[in-house]
Design an enzyme around this catalytic site. Sequence first.
Site, PDB file in Angstrom:
ATOM      1  N   TRP A 102      45.014  39.675  38.759  1.00  0.00           N
ATOM      2  CA  TRP A 102      44.502  40.079  40.133  1.00  0.00           C
ATOM      3  C   TRP A 102      44.369  38.873  41.290  1.00  0.00           C
ATOM      4  O   TRP A 102      44.808  39.080  42.523  1.00  0.00           O
ATOM      5  CB  TRP A 102      42.907  40.712  40.173  1.00  0.00           C
ATOM      6  CG  TRP A 102      43.259  42.153  39.521  1.00  0.00           C
ATOM      7  CD1 TRP A 102      42.889  42.477  37.973  1.00  0.00           C
ATOM      8  CD2 TRP A 102      43.705  43.178  40.099  1.00  0.00           C
ATOM      9  NE1 TRP A 102      43.144  43.817  37.745  1.00  0.00           N
ATOM     10  CE2 TRP A 102      43.810  44.390  39.084  1.00  0.00           C
ATOM     11  CE3 TRP A 102      44.330  43.612  41.351  1.00  0.00           C
ATOM     12  CZ2 TRP A 102      44.356  45.598  39.292  1.00  0.00           C
ATOM     13  CZ3 TRP A 102      44.718  44.693  41.714  1.00  0.00           C
ATOM     14  CH2 TRP A 102      44.715  45.799  40.437  1.00  0.00           C
ATOM     15  N   ASP A 172      36.837  38.478  45.197  1.00  0.00           N
ATOM     16  CA  ASP A 172      37.078  39.801  44.922  1.00  0.00           C
ATOM     17  C   ASP A 172      36.257  40.074  43.592  1.00  0.00           C
ATOM     18  O   ASP A 172      36.600  39.744  42.750  1.00  0.00           O
ATOM     19  CB  ASP A 172      38.612  40.032  44.464  1.00  0.00           C
ATOM     20  CG  ASP A 172      39.042  41.315  43.917  1.00  0.00           C
ATOM     21  OD1 ASP A 172      38.029  42.125  43.544  1.00  0.00           O
ATOM     22  OD2 ASP A 172      40.269  41.409  43.534  1.00  0.00           O
ATOM     23  N   LYS A 196      34.306  50.535  39.482  1.00  0.00           N
ATOM     24  CA  LYS A 196      33.965  49.975  38.220  1.00  0.00           C
ATOM     25  C   LYS A 196      32.341  49.900  38.276  1.00  0.00           C
ATOM     26  O   LYS A 196      31.938  50.527  37.190  1.00  0.00           O
ATOM     27  CB  LYS A 196      34.559  48.575  38.229  1.00  0.00           C
ATOM     28  CG  LYS A 196      36.116  48.633  38.049  1.00  0.00           C
ATOM     29  CD  LYS A 196      36.648  47.328  38.610  1.00  0.00           C
ATOM     30  CE  LYS A 196      38.377  47.715  38.946  1.00  0.00           C
ATOM     31  NZ  LYS A 196      38.948  48.035  37.929  1.00  0.00           N
TER      32      LYS A 196
END
Lengths: 360, 360
Positions: A102, A172, A196
């Site tokens: 990511w 993030d 999530k």
Amino acid sequence: MSRVYNFSAGPAMLPEPVLQQAQAELPAWQSSGMSVMEMSHRGKEFIAIAEQAEADLRELLAIPTNYKVLFLQGGASLQFAMVPLNLLRGGNEADYLNTGLWSKKAVAEAKKYCQVHLAINAEPNNFTTLPAYDSSKLNPYAAYVHYTPNETINGLEFHTIPDVGDKPLVADMSSTILSRPLDVSKYGLIYAGAQKNIGPAGLTIVIVREDLTDNAMPGTPTMLMYKTHLDNQSMYNTPPTYAWYIAGLVFKWLKDQGGLAAMGERNQRKAAMLYAAIDQSEFYGNPVALPYRSWMNVPFTIKNPDLEKTFLAEAKTAGLVSLAGHRSVGGMRASIYNAMPEAGVQALIEFMNDFAKRNG
Amino acid sequence: MSRVYNFSAGPAMLPEPVLQQAQAELPAWQSSGMSVMEMSHRGKEFIAIAEQAEADLRELLAIPTNYKVLFLQGGASLQFAMVPLNLLRGGNEADYLNTGLWSKKAVAEAKKYCQVHLAINAEPNNFTTLPAYDSSKLNPYAAYVHYTPNETINGLEFHTIPDVGDKPLVADMSSTILSRPLDVSKYGLIYAGAQKNIGPAGLTIVIVREDLTDNAMPGTPTMLMYKTHLDNQSMYNTPPTYAWYIAGLVFKWLKDQGGLAAMGERNQRKAAMLYAAIDQSEFYGNPVALPYRSWMNVPFTIKNPDLEKTFLAEAKTAGLVSLAGHRSVGGMRASIYNAMPEAGVQALIEFMNDFAKRNG
């Protein structure tokens, strides 16, 4: 209904009390005579839902008053562009900590807009450990420093906040937000896709220090300027109202659980149990260095990879689903976010031990 | 539950059978053991839901095979930027038909990226009629022509498709898509926020001729390139899965109603009834020229505007809610999308007649 333990990395499990309340209220919320999905975002019913959700999130994270909370769309992938477009603020360099797949995507997008300096790079170690880091490695010309506190795919996590001096630190937090207490004041901007630890997919939460939002790059689309949303309480256009409402139910559930200190203890226990089961076996493995293992995403392998397909199929039959690793890395992965109960982790461990015994 | 007739312009009413099915399936979809909100977007359950929704939408609109359907985020407001960023294709001019407050917003955003020529401009008429138009008024250098077939705020609608020769015609169909049959082949690109005639807020549908997507402007964020989503079946990142699922239930409901031909007849009847009630009264008014009145959004005024607050309050008590006009224009507005039953329009007309009698 018969429910399973769902180890998906996201969209992921939601707390059962949240689903029950959502189900009861689906056709008509309170005395409104309409579903939350049908409410005008500018009506007093939805405004009340939206404001309560923000107030509960502020309470959970103890967000300082000079930080604004935005309820946006587009996921972390859109933030990969919005961060440089808004936070370069006339500069053309930024520092990124490259610690997993990511981070890499964030770096690739930032390179469209500026020079990226990798303050640390874990790729030569295949993202299994965090290289030593200190703030002297930062580029003095960087407008901000971006990192990914928890790498969802690689299962690598920072358990301390990197020291970046007085540069805005951008995180993030898609797969770690709300998993434990957080000192928001250490950050310039935090973003997280909801799917999530917050709520349904399609909602992105941004927590931003308000002084950082006033200087977007010329040509930035209006919808990609934080200031647009900040000036309009996230209602410049129609927000993802139903996801916002579900997020509010999740925040209320987190408060009922005792808040983030209690969640942090529970999450640490869940992760410790699962890593212990992996480490104590000769059958399973996890490649991540001990100090940097994720509490949220636990990748693991079977030493004989020919058994993976059988493992996944039998686990599913046992009501333990979505255990396949990300398609880019293979193996298995158990995502054990807030909504995964300890009983789910225990059930997984029992299944793993039994499977190892039968196939070892 | 006691349900109201909700005339909100969006988010708006959903069909009751859709809400009932969503409620029944909320905690566990079919035999999956999980809510649709909890499903991995890459799992076979959600892929099946997503593909069925697209297939049903293609069937309803008879979408030709060289058009792709994208399930995106960000609403029409993000499309205002995505359209020029993707469709200028090396050009720097575009034509816009300026017919209401939403057209104006599209124009303002496009001006960030190109020269905008107004092929027609209804603003001098306060957006109450459509100026005469023919394709000779188009700028030969325009890369595309953008219009808003139905102006949600102003209640002004095109009942024919403008002739733009061989230029790509781009339409913001947020408040009119699926209200009647549509010849998709006349368009280069159609976009629509879901929260009026499709499903919950947070989903945006784009129907695009595939040859138009391969030449985004340099520096366009990856998430704002149609090609990104086209190459990844709208799953480059996590899509708004629950809204996609609800949209699928709406498409199925539309098929059960007899498809768009049947919906078109019903919608025309609903609008005709309401306009007749307004026109036959001395008490109410609608400023829009007869040939261009919207089937979906019916703004109206009371000739004595001091009565508006009382009207709205008494309507609400009667179970007729969200009738206030857009905050930029005032007055009243009844949005009567697909999910508003004819009985709802009849109830509104009866209330209006009664209110006029008591206050006339």
